[in-house]
Design a protein around this motif. Sequence first.
Motif, mmCIF file in Angstrom:
data_model
loop_
_atom_site.group_PDB
_atom_site.id
_atom_site.type_symbol
_atom_site.label_atom_id
_atom_site.label_comp_id
_atom_site.label_asym_id
_atom_site.label_seq_id
_atom_site.Cartn_x
_atom_site.Cartn_y
_atom_site.Cartn_z
ATOM 1 N N MET A 178 0.842 -1.208 0.000
ATOM 2 C CA MET A 178 0.000 0.000 0.000
ATOM 3 C C MET A 178 0.873 1.253 0.000
ATOM 4 O O MET A 178 1.888 1.302 0.684
ATOM 5 N N LEU A 179 0.470 2.259 -0.770
ATOM 6 C CA LEU A 179 1.221 3.493 -0.875
ATOM 7 C C LEU A 179 1.173 4.260 0.440
ATOM 8 O O LEU A 179 0.094 4.507 0.995
ATOM 9 N N LYS A 180 2.342 4.626 0.952
ATOM 10 C CA LYS A 180 2.399 5.392 2.189
ATOM 11 C C LYS A 180 2.348 6.881 1.860
ATOM 12 O O LYS A 180 3.237 7.414 1.214
ATOM 13 N N SER A 181 1.287 7.531 2.304
ATOM 14 C CA SER A 181 1.140 8.966 2.063
ATOM 15 C C SER A 181 0.184 9.528 3.093
ATOM 16 O O SER A 181 -0.589 8.804 3.718
ATOM 17 N N ARG A 182 0.233 10.851 3.247
ATOM 18 C CA ARG A 182 -0.667 11.503 4.205
ATOM 19 C C ARG A 182 -2.078 11.615 3.662
ATOM 20 O O ARG A 182 -3.031 11.746 4.429
ATOM 21 N N ILE A 183 -2.222 11.582 2.351
ATOM 22 C CA ILE A 183 -3.537 11.642 1.706
ATOM 23 C C ILE A 183 -3.846 10.275 1.102
ATOM 24 O O ILE A 183 -2.969 9.627 0.525
ATOM 25 N N LYS A 184 -5.068 9.846 1.216
ATOM 26 C CA LYS A 184 -5.496 8.583 0.623
ATOM 27 C C LYS A 184 -5.917 8.849 -0.834
ATOM 28 O O LYS A 184 -7.074 9.148 -1.114
ATOM 29 N N TYR A 185 -4.967 8.711 -1.730
ATOM 30 C CA TYR A 185 -5.251 9.005 -3.134
ATOM 31 C C TYR A 185 -6.191 7.991 -3.768
ATOM 32 O O TYR A 185 -6.821 8.283 -4.787
ATOM 33 N N ASN A 186 -6.320 6.831 -3.126
ATOM 34 C CA ASN A 186 -7.258 5.833 -3.667
ATOM 35 C C ASN A 186 -8.712 6.191 -3.402
ATOM 36 O O ASN A 186 -9.615 5.476 -3.842
ATOM 37 N N THR A 187 -8.952 7.309 -2.699
ATOM 38 C CA THR A 187 -10.331 7.780 -2.494
ATOM 39 C C THR A 187 -10.777 8.721 -3.607
ATOM 40 O O THR A 187 -11.910 9.215 -3.585
ATOM 41 N N ALA A 188 -9.896 8.992 -4.574
ATOM 42 C CA ALA A 188 -10.243 9.913 -5.654
ATOM 43 C C ALA A 188 -11.418 9.380 -6.466
ATOM 44 O O ALA A 188 -11.505 8.182 -6.743
ATOM 45 N N SER A 189 -12.300 10.280 -6.832
ATOM 46 C CA SER A 189 -13.461 9.884 -7.638
ATOM 47 C C SER A 189 -13.724 10.943 -8.705
ATOM 48 O O SER A 189 -13.448 12.130 -8.511
ATOM 49 N N PHE A 190 -14.276 10.508 -9.811
ATOM 50 C CA PHE A 190 -14.553 11.401 -10.933
ATOM 51 C C PHE A 190 -15.644 12.406 -10.587
ATOM 52 O O PHE A 190 -16.655 12.059 -9.975
ATOM 53 N N VAL A 191 -15.422 13.663 -10.987
ATOM 54 C CA VAL A 191 -16.404 14.727 -10.765
ATOM 55 C C VAL A 191 -17.012 15.177 -12.084
ATOM 56 O O VAL A 191 -18.224 15.144 -12.282
ATOM 57 N N THR A 192 -16.164 15.606 -13.018
ATOM 58 C CA THR A 192 -16.701 16.109 -14.283
ATOM 59 C C THR A 192 -15.631 16.151 -15.352
ATOM 60 O O THR A 192 -14.426 16.169 -15.050
ATOM 61 N N SER A 193 -16.058 16.155 -16.604
ATOM 62 C CA SER A 193 -15.193 16.436 -17.750
ATOM 63 C C SER A 193 -15.654 17.756 -18.347
ATOM 64 O O SER A 193 -16.827 17.880 -18.729
ATOM 65 N N ALA A 194 -14.764 18.721 -18.432
ATOM 66 C CA ALA A 194 -15.150 20.065 -18.864
ATOM 67 C C ALA A 194 -14.437 20.446 -20.152
ATOM 68 O O ALA A 194 -13.229 20.231 -20.292
ATOM 69 N N PRO A 195 -15.159 21.049 -21.098
ATOM 70 C CA PRO A 195 -14.521 21.502 -22.337
ATOM 71 C C PRO A 195 -13.674 22.758 -22.128
ATOM 72 O O PRO A 195 -12.778 23.047 -22.922
ATOM 73 N N ASP A 196 -13.955 23.498 -21.048
ATOM 74 C CA ASP A 196 -13.182 24.699 -20.737
ATOM 75 C C ASP A 196 -13.357 25.004 -19.258
ATOM 76 O O ASP A 196 -14.125 24.354 -18.544
ATOM 77 N N ILE A 197 -12.672 26.032 -18.783
ATOM 78 C CA ILE A 197 -12.652 26.311 -17.345
ATOM 79 C C ILE A 197 -13.997 26.800 -16.808
ATOM 80 O O ILE A 197 -14.243 26.710 -15.608
ATOM 81 N N THR A 198 -14.872 27.279 -17.669
ATOM 82 C CA THR A 198 -16.173 27.762 -17.182
ATOM 83 C C THR A 198 -17.043 26.617 -16.680
ATOM 84 O O THR A 198 -17.994 26.851 -15.926
ATOM 85 N N LYS A 199 -16.729 25.394 -17.075
ATOM 86 C CA LYS A 199 -17.538 24.238 -16.667
ATOM 87 C C LYS A 199 -16.885 23.446 -15.540
ATOM 88 O O LYS A 199 -17.383 22.389 -15.144
ATOM 89 N N LEU A 200 -15.783 23.950 -15.001
ATOM 90 C CA LEU A 200 -15.095 23.268 -13.909
ATOM 91 C C LEU A 200 -15.766 23.591 -12.564
ATOM 92 O O LEU A 200 -16.532 24.557 -12.460
ATOM 93 N N PRO A 201 -15.480 22.801 -11.519
ATOM 94 C CA PRO A 201 -15.969 23.142 -10.181
ATOM 95 C C PRO A 201 -15.461 24.523 -9.760
ATOM 96 O O PRO A 201 -14.537 25.084 -10.372
ATOM 97 N N ALA A 202 -16.041 25.064 -8.713
ATOM 98 C CA ALA A 202 -15.651 26.384 -8.222
ATOM 99 C C ALA A 202 -14.143 26.461 -8.016
ATOM 100 O O ALA A 202 -13.508 25.489 -7.580
ATOM 101 N N ASP A 203 -13.576 27.619 -8.347
ATOM 102 C CA ASP A 203 -12.127 27.812 -8.284
ATOM 103 C C ASP A 203 -11.700 28.094 -6.846
ATOM 104 O O ASP A 203 -11.246 29.188 -6.499
ATOM 105 N N THR A 204 -11.848 27.097 -5.993
ATOM 106 C CA THR A 204 -11.487 27.207 -4.582
ATOM 107 C C THR A 204 -10.646 25.998 -4.197
ATOM 108 O O THR A 204 -10.530 25.039 -4.955
ATOM 109 N N GLY A 205 -10.073 26.041 -3.009
ATOM 110 C CA GLY A 205 -9.290 24.908 -2.540
ATOM 111 C C GLY A 205 -7.975 24.785 -3.275
ATOM 112 O O GLY A 205 -7.363 25.771 -3.695
#
Length: 220
Positions: free
Chosen positions: A1-28
Amino acid sequence: MLKSRIKYNTASFVTSAPDITKLPADTGIEVAFAGRSNAGKSSALNALTDQKLARTSKTPGRTQLINTFELADVDDMRLIDLPGYGFAKVPIEMKKKWQKSLGEYLQKRQSLKGIVILMDIRHPLKDLDRDLINWAIGSEIPVLALLTKADKLKQGARKAQVLQVRRELSSLEGDITVHAFSSLKGTGLPEVAKKLDEWFLGPIVAIPPTDVEQTPESDA
């Protein structure tokens, strides 16, 4: 198992965007993966997350949209799979469209805190790779340069190639880290996780021990 502070195996798909206007809010915080369309970008993301997160293909240029993946165990942090560049077997108008969405993201996305640039270890630092690295340095965005498909070279040749790329990039005076990487063998995967941990959470700060002076007891 990969040792890291973040569990990267929890990543999940959110969206596919043709440009930045369709991306999630520009925060974080976002960390983007970019590279030529045959550099093994999707394979690297899949190795990091230990799942078939990004679609891989033998046909270069399949990543045509900005794909966003959310990390479940940390708040408002994302992995971004950017459109591949340098593709040859696609219509010129499609090239222009993809390049425009890539450029807009890199120039305007405020939550971008680090970029992983993937290059085939046998053919690193092509003109478009250099352009992207120079842009990142000019924008004070740290770079992790991964020399992919490291399993294609013997150990001596692999080390020599890494050292050569490090020497070339050291003259740019940017925040650049270079590692060999193989999604097939897992080479460089711990180093990738460590660097992404730093970008998302900050470096681990060692707290030095406090010297407590012993005060002698006074006579009553």
